[in-house]
Design a protein around this motif. Structure first.
Motif, PDB file in Angstrom:
ATOM      1  N   VAL A   1      -2.962  10.278   7.259  1.00 34.29           N
ATOM      2  CA  VAL A   1      -2.311   8.990   7.060  1.00 34.29           C
ATOM      3  C   VAL A   1      -0.926   9.281   6.501  1.00 34.29           C
ATOM      4  CG1 VAL A   1      -2.369   6.830   5.759  1.00 34.29           C
ATOM      5  CG2 VAL A   1      -4.493   7.787   6.651  1.00 34.29           C
ATOM      6  N   HIS A   2       0.075   8.783   7.145  1.00 36.98           N
ATOM      7  CA  HIS A   2       1.419   9.043   6.629  1.00 36.98           C
ATOM      8  C   HIS A   2       2.232   7.755   6.530  1.00 36.98           C
ATOM      9  CE1 HIS A   2       3.320   8.784  10.639  1.00 36.98           C
ATOM     10  NE2 HIS A   2       2.194   9.294  11.068  1.00 36.98           N
ATOM     11  N   GLU A   3       3.359   7.852   5.831  1.00 41.69           N
ATOM     12  CA  GLU A   3       4.245   6.703   5.676  1.00 41.69           C
ATOM     13  C   GLU A   3       4.939   6.438   7.005  1.00 41.69           C
ATOM     14  OE1 GLU A   3       5.796   5.298   2.646  1.00 41.69           O
ATOM     15  OE2 GLU A   3       4.598   6.342   1.139  1.00 41.69           O
ATOM     16  N   PRO A   4       5.238   5.189   7.296  1.00 43.39           N
ATOM     17  CA  PRO A   4       6.007   4.913   8.517  1.00 43.39           C
ATOM     18  C   PRO A   4       7.447   5.397   8.348  1.00 43.39           C
ATOM     19  CG  PRO A   4       5.684   2.902   7.243  1.00 43.39           C
ATOM     20  CD  PRO A   4       4.915   3.974   6.539  1.00 43.39           C
TER      21      PRO A   4
ATOM     22  N   ALA B   1       0.833  -1.204   0.000  1.00 37.25           N
ATOM     23  CA  ALA B   1       0.000   0.000   0.000  1.00 37.25           C
ATOM     24  C   ALA B   1       0.870   1.256   0.000  1.00 37.25           C
ATOM     25  CB  ALA B   1      -0.892  -0.013   1.234  1.00 37.25           C
TER      26      ALA B   1
ATOM     27  N   ARG C   1      13.549   2.770   7.644  1.00 41.92           N
ATOM     28  CA  ARG C   1      14.823   2.341   8.228  1.00 41.92           C
ATOM     29  C   ARG C   1      15.912   2.717   7.247  1.00 41.92           C
ATOM     30  NH1 ARG C   1      14.314  -1.409  12.524  1.00 41.92           N
ATOM     31  NH2 ARG C   1      16.559  -1.713  12.488  1.00 41.92           N
TER      32      ARG C   1
ATOM     33  N   VAL D   1       0.824   5.591   0.403  1.00 46.75           N
ATOM     34  CA  VAL D   1       0.045   6.678   0.982  1.00 46.75           C
ATOM     35  C   VAL D   1      -0.137   7.775  -0.066  1.00 46.75           C
ATOM     36  CG1 VAL D   1       0.090   8.462   2.773  1.00 46.75           C
ATOM     37  CG2 VAL D   1       0.833   6.135   3.307  1.00 46.75           C
TER      38      VAL D   1
END
Lengths: 308, 249
Positions: free
Chosen positions: B220-223, B17, B226, B19
């Motif tokens: 809603v945002h991206e995590p 998915a 890393r 965003v």
């Protein structure tokens, strides 16, 4: 405004998720009482009372609650709900089981698996296997919340808070306990371990998971698995780390023979340090790994065990 | 015995998915959609109960836009006898879904409702438990085995640390976990046959359920991403870095 946390425990052992859930609940900004329901709760009640920040402990000690049947626990929580603005449980299999039942009976939407508290109404939670983080605001006057414990810290200790017995007994008769099969393990629980080593489809079969045992023993690690390994029947489902399994965030996560499907990453990508061992250099697991080793796991696992 | 299986159309399992640029939601434009994997397991279980002579009729139901009829046709091709589409273009919450399903339970009077434990889009894990509460039924969540006999369903549940078996009085609600069964694929003749099976459409707002949102999505945002790591040469270097650089062992 007052918060009720429902403690999570398992046959006489208080789960570390309870302390972390209390940590999350305190961020709401209101006094936190804790309900513990089950049988023979005396030692655990005192343990809960000594968790820093706990205002009071409510103890429902009755055989009807011994097996945490959702129908009975939900009715018990419901009976206490009028006193509280926020009802909070850990997103463990126990909390996930009874909490939506509580929410529906209160005619309230549940906010599942929060990873952050913005304020008393607003929370962050992962959606789409953690590929997006939604900030959501509850419009209900009462909030029903489950907490992803791995995103919160353990609380310290305090002088024990007051303990009050709850005499009400709810017995729905809708369900009854038949049996339980406990996975016997001397290793730490996946969700509590500081180190987790997981195997995937690359392990080829269940017997080969024994290659992880020696390493796990040396590191004091819990052993996990990818959904692919569970699906293939190598290991039981309670070892599954991922979107629909357990969510872990240890200091060190070692992924062995795991390609790194979206569903698996959802369960471990908040680990502090990630090590990936895979013979396929293009495996997506290397994109999230701090240290990658491109090698045949059957060569390197014995080597790793003796190097530790 | 009639079995009701609520299913959901979601993003395909293998699609990552993304965003939307305006951070309002996840972007599902031109994304491949499919039946939620846990719903496939629910359909499979219901069909197996029918094949075993325990269930007499399997009814699939979904709530969503017109496109979700595609997943109902899949359920029919897999062996469901009839389908019900509760049509709405609104994005509903679990509580709304459970309330709409409770209306269908009232109409259809199934002895068993089997549904997925969680949808892989909203990841809520709520609907089955809420439906059980609203219909006054017992619940067997995260099932890895379902055994129906003599007015009771024994459900083995995947719980933290093992398996728990509970006995539920029928009528009851069961939610499926991964290991319950391995869903079959629909055969071409069955896909053709499914086109002639009954599919009723009901407007969601005709069921008398208050669908006012209880939760507002702020953003809603991206995590957090890393940062990329390093590839080590061998085990010796790995152990050394874990000790001296990462300091985790």
């Amino acid at each position: 405004m007052k918060t009720l946390v429902i403690a999570d425990h398992d046959n006489g052992v208080l789960k570390p998720e309870t302390s972390k859930t209390i940590n999350a609940a305190l961020k709401l900004g209101f006094a936190v009482d804790v309900l513990i329901a089950g049988e023979n709760l005396a030692p655990m009640s005192e343990e809960v009372a000594s968790i820093a920040g706990v205002n009071g402990v409510l103890v429902a000690d009755n055989s009807e609650y011994a097996h945490q049947l959702a129908e009975n626990i939900a009715d018990l929580v419901l009976s206490l709900a009028p006193e509280y603005s926020h009802l909070v449980a850990s997103a463990t299999t126990t909390g996930k089981n009874f909490m939506p039942r509580v929410a529906a009976l209160l005619d309230v939407a549940q906010i599942s698996e929060i990873i952050d508290v913005v304020d008393g109404d607003t929370f962050k939670r992962p959606i789409y296997a953690g590929n997006a983080i939604a900030t959501v605001k509850s419009l209900d006057s009462k909030k029903v919340i489950t907490v992803r414990a791995s995103s919160f810290d353990l609380q310290g200790e305090q002088t024990a808070a007051d303990i009050t017995a709850i005499d009400a007994v709810f017995s729905s008769q809708l369900s009854s306990f038949v049996s339980v099969e406990q996975t016997e393990s001397e290793r730490p629980e996946l969700t509590a371990a500081q180190v987790v080593i997981s195997g995937g489809r690359g392990m080829q079969n269940g017997e080969n998971f024994s290659l992880l045992h020696g390493i796990a023993d040396k590191l004091g690690a819990a052993i996990g698995a990818s959904r692919a390994a569970v699906d293939a029947g190598f290991v039981p489902n309670d070892m599954q780390v991922g979107q629909t399994g357990k969510i872990v965030a240890p200091n060190l996560y070692i992924a062995v023979g795991i390609s790194g499907a979206i569903q698996h990453l959802a369960g471990m990508k908040d680990s502090k340090v990630i090590v990936a061992i895979n013979k396929d250099p293009d495996a997506p697991i290397f994109q999230v790994a701090d240290y990658g080793l491109v090698a045949d796991l059957f060569d390197v696992l014995p080597e790793l065990e003796s190097a530790l | 015995m009639k079995v009701l299986v609520p299913i959901k159309r979601v993003i395909d399992y293998n699609v990552k998915a993304r965003v939307k640029a305006d951070n309002s939601d996840v972007d599902l434009t031109n994304v491949k959609m499919a039946m939620n994997p846990f719903c496939e397991i629910a359909i499979e279980e219901a069909i197996r109960l029918k094949e075993a002579g325990i269930a007499t009729e399997v009814v699939a139901v979904t709530i969503g836009a017109k496109a979700s009829q595609e997943q109902l046709r899949t359920a029919l091709a897999l062996g469901a006898d009839k389908a019900i589409h509760i049509e709405t273009d609104e994005k509903l919450e679990s509580l709304h879904v459970a309330k709409l399903l409770a209306k269908i339970v009232e109409q259809e009077a199934p002895e068993l409702v089997i549904l997925g434990k969680q949808s892989i889009d909203s990841d809520n894990n709520q609907t089955g438990q809420m439906l059980a509460a609203l219909t006054g039924r017992g619940q067997g969540t995260f099932a890895s085995n379902v055994d129906v006999a003599n007015g009771t369903v024994n459900v083995t549940r995947e719980v933290d640390g093992g398996l728990q078996t509970v006995a539920l009085k029928l009528p009851a609600v069961v939610t499926t976990d991964l290991r319950l069964n391995e869903p079959r694929y629909a055969s071409l003749p069955n896909i053709m046959k499914a086109k002639r099976k009954p599919l009723d459409v009901i407007a969601a707002d005709s069921l008398g359920v208050d669908l006012t949102p209880r939760i507002s999505v702020v953003e809603v945002h991206e995590p957090a991403k890393r940062s990329g790591g390093i590839i080590v040469d061998d085990v010796a270097q790995l152990v050394d870095l874990l000790k001296t650089q990462a300091k985790v062992i």
